[in-house]
Scaffold this active site. Structure first.
Site, PDB file in Angstrom:
ATOM      1  N   ASP A   3     -47.880  50.679  -3.113  1.00 19.24           N
ATOM      2  CA  ASP A   3     -47.602  51.405  -4.351  1.00 19.24           C
ATOM      3  C   ASP A   3     -48.162  52.820  -4.306  1.00 19.24           C
ATOM      4  O   ASP A   3     -49.217  53.079  -3.731  1.00 19.24           O
ATOM      5  CB  ASP A   3     -48.232  50.629  -5.514  1.00 19.24           C
ATOM      6  CG  ASP A   3     -47.942  51.262  -6.862  1.00 19.24           C
ATOM      7  OD1 ASP A   3     -46.759  51.315  -7.236  1.00 19.24           O
ATOM      8  OD2 ASP A   3     -48.893  51.700  -7.535  1.00 19.24           O
ATOM      9  N   GLU A   9     -43.621  52.971  -1.215  1.00 18.60           N
ATOM     10  CA  GLU A   9     -43.025  53.583  -2.405  1.00 18.60           C
ATOM     11  C   GLU A   9     -43.466  55.043  -2.388  1.00 18.60           C
ATOM     12  O   GLU A   9     -44.524  55.397  -2.895  1.00 18.60           O
ATOM     13  CB  GLU A   9     -43.502  52.901  -3.687  1.00 18.60           C
ATOM     14  CG  GLU A   9     -42.765  53.420  -4.922  1.00 18.60           C
ATOM     15  CD  GLU A   9     -43.656  53.582  -6.141  1.00 18.60           C
ATOM     16  OE1 GLU A   9     -43.107  53.829  -7.223  1.00 18.60           O
ATOM     17  OE2 GLU A   9     -44.891  53.485  -6.018  1.00 18.60           O
TER      18      GLU A   9
END
Length: 836
Positions: free
Chosen positions: A505, A558
């Site tokens: 993330d 990401e």
């Protein structure tokens, strides 16, 4: 040793001489086996006598004996035997005279702790409690010392030997027992209402070796969880739990938990050299015990902290760590053996993203294991991606603000329960990805923030530490121990829980020093740039380590910028001079934003935004991409996927289906968030999860939602059976435009080709009209095309405009090709055709 003050007990009795030295061995054995020895008081201001000038006499030996009426220990002086001089006899008179000469005695010292050690233990800032507590050889015997707050008495028990220790006050007990060496012993601790028979935690050697400490110091301990944290074990033949924690700035660390009524005073830990690691083996503590570390900060204040390495935690909002050991027996050997047979970027890869706590609210890990694998398998997904499962205090963070990096959230069960879910998915043929959050952590004062009184896991520069968007703290990626904590954590999830992939993330927030910061709020790197070189090095190390240790695992970034080389190998430098970050895949955020922007426009206006659907092919092969329709796109006012579409309900569903068909045919892997597979109209909420009631046969529009779900199932089924759609996802030779500039028609047509050149023709039509006899150029070597998927099919809720018969090419040049086919394009649809 500081002598005991006169008030601490009477002077010890002077040793008496036993009648014969012949019984030495028997008397010693008898005294240890049968004697009930009383505590030997320490002598006040005792000093050693000087050795005699003559050294001909052998060493004086003191031993114990037991009288019939008392348990007082008596010293025995062994008679010395003088060796005869060469060629001379020794007279009886001379021998007798020598025997009468007294041998020197080694005078006993006080066993009690000096005032300094007492004070440091009471304050909680003693770095070496094992050096003063427990049993230690001293002149005159073995000194036993115990620190047991609230105890009324402490007795040492060793075989038949029982010695009650003197109460020195404030929880300290001591005694001197005239033994030659430290025996195996236990303690009987008497409290006001109970007597506890226990091992002494301070009689054990360290549980960590020099090699572990070396690796920790170097930041290279790839299985850090086996060295730090709470580890149930058998140590020196005794069962208990090893507690260890990295806290280099602490003045002292104590462990507190249910086993000591949350008072860590009596359980100080020892500092293991310069490693910054504190350790204590606590006998009798086992699985399920709650605990925390009580840390004395550099300023002398104390803080109670959860274990950063805890493998299990209390259910939030409670915050204690839980002693845990896994007993799970895996049943996924077949899956693990074959998962790395084909590289992920050359295999089918369609992902169902799930928030476990709300997918079916109220279900535990084991209950989810009964439903989620079957559901994902029925819909044909190859993988599920779990939003962060690591422990987090606030459910509304969805798991993206982690406090327990090594613990699956206890909201849904135990760590072994989570293993059961992963195992069930594997046995159903479903891979398991999980979101991993190494970018930041929350500021909770019981967790990582200023863990030992100073910035430790976070950067010492407040501007570098504070994350400007989320109110959290960023990790100090330049500190090797912190980097080790995170790299080992990535390995931990893959090795201990058989995770098949980590979606990392917020990578962009890690890579840039000026991320969400205004001028003056950040400092450039050593080269004057904005790149966070420490974060780059960390990500490279993490990826290299995971791929080396866990074959078949994929890491996914990401990353929302155009950083060069996210999925390039770490040893290959790009134009920027950096080696690749080493990820296996990267989320294609540009494709997602552009394509959703296009779809949000009314069809009549889409021709002005046609480039938003074609631009992705300019950079489609710059990285290995995943096409994500994730949770981020269906919350916070962004609306669900079907609700982003314009028009009435029929048009929205048609656009929704056509978009999914386009997405599954586009180069790259697919990811779809839960609820979007059946066109949920409302935004997702972690409070109630997907609107499953929309599929209830009693609901009037259930057929509409079931039709979309049926399409997703067929998309995955055809996709997995069609190598052209996935085998060359990262190879430009696997894609050919048929027409990419038909903006007025809102048509996009292209070929996907497998490794052998076998094609699949995908045509998307984003106008709400039927186009008959629409001509498209096609390869000459395909004799006929057969429609294998049409998102406008009646079973999906469409108007059922199809191409039911094989379509044969005609010798009419079109789109730069010698032959072409005439198709009927349904309204707001995507059609796939393969060679008949």
């Amino acid at each position: 040793m500081t002598p005991r003050t006169p008030s601490s007990g009477p002077e010890p009795k002077k040793p008496e001489v036993e009648k014969s030295a012949v019984d030495k061995t028997a008397a010693t054995e008898q005294s240890v086996r049968k004697a009930a020895a009383k505590k030997t008081p320490a002598k006040s201001a005792a000093t050693k006598k000087s050795a005699t000038k003559k050294t001909a006499a052998k060493k004086t030996v003191t031993k114990k004996t037991v009288t019939k009426k008392a348990v007082t220990k008596k010293a025995v002086t062994k008679k010395a035997a003088t060796k005869p001089a060469a060629g001379k006899a020794v007279t009886k008179k001379a021998a007798a005279a020598h025997a009468k000469k007294p041998a020197p005695l080694e005078m006993a010292v006080s066993p009690a702790l000096d005032a300094g050690d007492r004070e440091r233990l009471l304050r909680g800032d003693h770095h070496d409690p094992h050096g003063v507590l427990g049993a230690h050889p001293v002149p005159g015997g073995v000194a036993f010392r115990a620190f047991r707050p609230y105890a009324r008495a402490v007795t040492v028990v060793s075989g038949g030997l029982r010695a009650e220790l003197h109460d020195d006050g404030e929880g300290f007990f001591s005694g001197l027992v005239p033994l030659r060496e430290v025996p195996a012993y236990r303690l009987l601790v008497t409290y006001e209402e109970a007597v506890r028979d226990t091992e002494d935690a301070y009689r054990f050697l360290p549980t960590l070796g020099e090699f572990d400490l070396h690796l920790i110091g170097e930041g290279r301990h790839e299985q850090l969880w086996k060295a730090l944290g709470a580890e149930p074990m058998t140590h020196q033949g005794v069962t208990g739990t090893r507690f260890s924690v990295w806290a280099p700035n602490a003045r002292g660390v104590r462990v507190a938990g249910g086993f000591n009524f949350w008072d860590g005073t009596g359980h100080p830990m020892r500092s293991l050299g310069s490693s910054g690691v504190w350790e204590l083996f606590v006998p009798g503590v086992g699985e399920g015990e709650l605990y925390k570390f009580e840390i004395t900060r550099p300023d002398g204040s104390r803080t109670m902290r959860a274990d950063p390495m805890a493998r299990h935690t209390e259910t939030p909002p409670n915050t204690s760590s839980v002693v845990h050991t896994s007993r799970y027996e895996w049943g996924d050997a077949e899956w693990m053996a074959r998962r790395g047979a084909t590289p992920v970027h050359e295999a089918p890869f369609s992902v169902y993203e799930v928030h476990l706590a709300s997918w079916r609210p109220g279900l535990t890990y084991r209950q989810l294991a009964e439903q989620l694998p079957a559901y994902a398998k029925d819909l044909g997904f190859t993988h599920v991606e779990l939003m962060p499962v690591a422990e987090h205090p606030f459910g509304g963070s969805w798991g993206y603000q982690v406090t327990g990096f090594y613990a699956p959230t206890a909201r849904l069960g135990t760590p072994d329960d989570f293993r059961f879910l992963v195992d069930a998915l594997h046995r159903a043929g479903i891979g398991v990805l999980m979101d991993w959050v190494p970018a930041h952590f929350p500021r909770d004062d019981w967790a990582l923030a200023e863990f030992d009184g100073r910035p430790l896991y976070e950067h010492e520069d407040p501007l570098r530490a504070a994350h400007p968007d989320w109110g959290t703290l960023e990790f100090d990626f330049g500190r090797r121990e912190v980097r080790n904590f995170l790299v080992a954590n990535a390995v931990y999830w893959c090795e201990e829980f058989h995770i098949d992939g980590l979606r990392v993330d917020a990578v962009a927030s890690m890579l840039y020093l000026d991320y969400s910061r205004e001028p003056g709020q950040w400092s450039p790197n050593e080269h004057g740039g904005r790149e966070n070189l420490d974060a780059v090095a960390f990500l490279q190390e993490m990826n290299a380590t995971v791929y080396r240790r866990s074959p078949g695992v994929v890491t996914i970034a990401e990353e929302s910028t155009a950083w060069d080389g996210v999925t390039r190998p770490t040893h290959h430098k790009g134009p920027s001079g950096f080696g690749g970050l080493g990820f296996g895949l990267k989320w294609n955020m540009g494709w997602m934003h552009d394509s959703l922007e296009y779809m949000s426009h009314e069809p009549i206006h889409r021709k002005y935004h046609h480039h938003e659907m074609t631009f992705s092919m300019v950079y489609a092969y710059s990285e290995n991409y995943v096409l994500p329709i994730s949770h981020d796109e269906v919350v916070h006012g962004k609306r669900s996927l079907v609700s982003k579409m314009p028009g009435d309900w029929w048009q929205r569903r048609a656009d929704h289906r056509a978009y999914l068909g386009f997405m599954w045919a586009h180069p790259g892997k697919q990811l779809l968030f839960m609820g979007q597979e059946f066109a949920q109209g409302a935004e997702w909420s972690e409070a109630h999860g997907p609107d499953w009631w929309l599929l209830d046969p009693g609901y009037g529009a259930a057929a509409d939602h079931r039709g979309v779900r049926d399409l997703v199932r067929d998309l995955n089924t055809v996709y997995r059976a069609a190598p052209p759609l996935w085998q060359r996802d990262t190879d430009p030779a696997g894609f050919q435009w048929i027409v990419g500039d038909a903006a007025d028609d809102n048509v996009l047509a292209f070929l996907r080709l497998d490794a052998d050149g076998t094609p699949l023709l995908a045509v998307s039509h984003f106008s709400p009209v039927v186009r008959h006899d629409y001509r498209l150029g096609v390869p000459e070597d395909v004799p006929a095309w057969l429609e294998v998927l049409n998102t406008d099919g009646a079973r999906y809720g469409g108007s059922d405009v199809t191409n039911p018969h094989p379509v044969k090419p005609e010798p009419h040049p079109r789109h730069g090709r010698a032959t072409s086919v005439r198709l009927t394009l349904p309204p707001l649809s995507t059609v796939w055709l393969r060679p008949a």
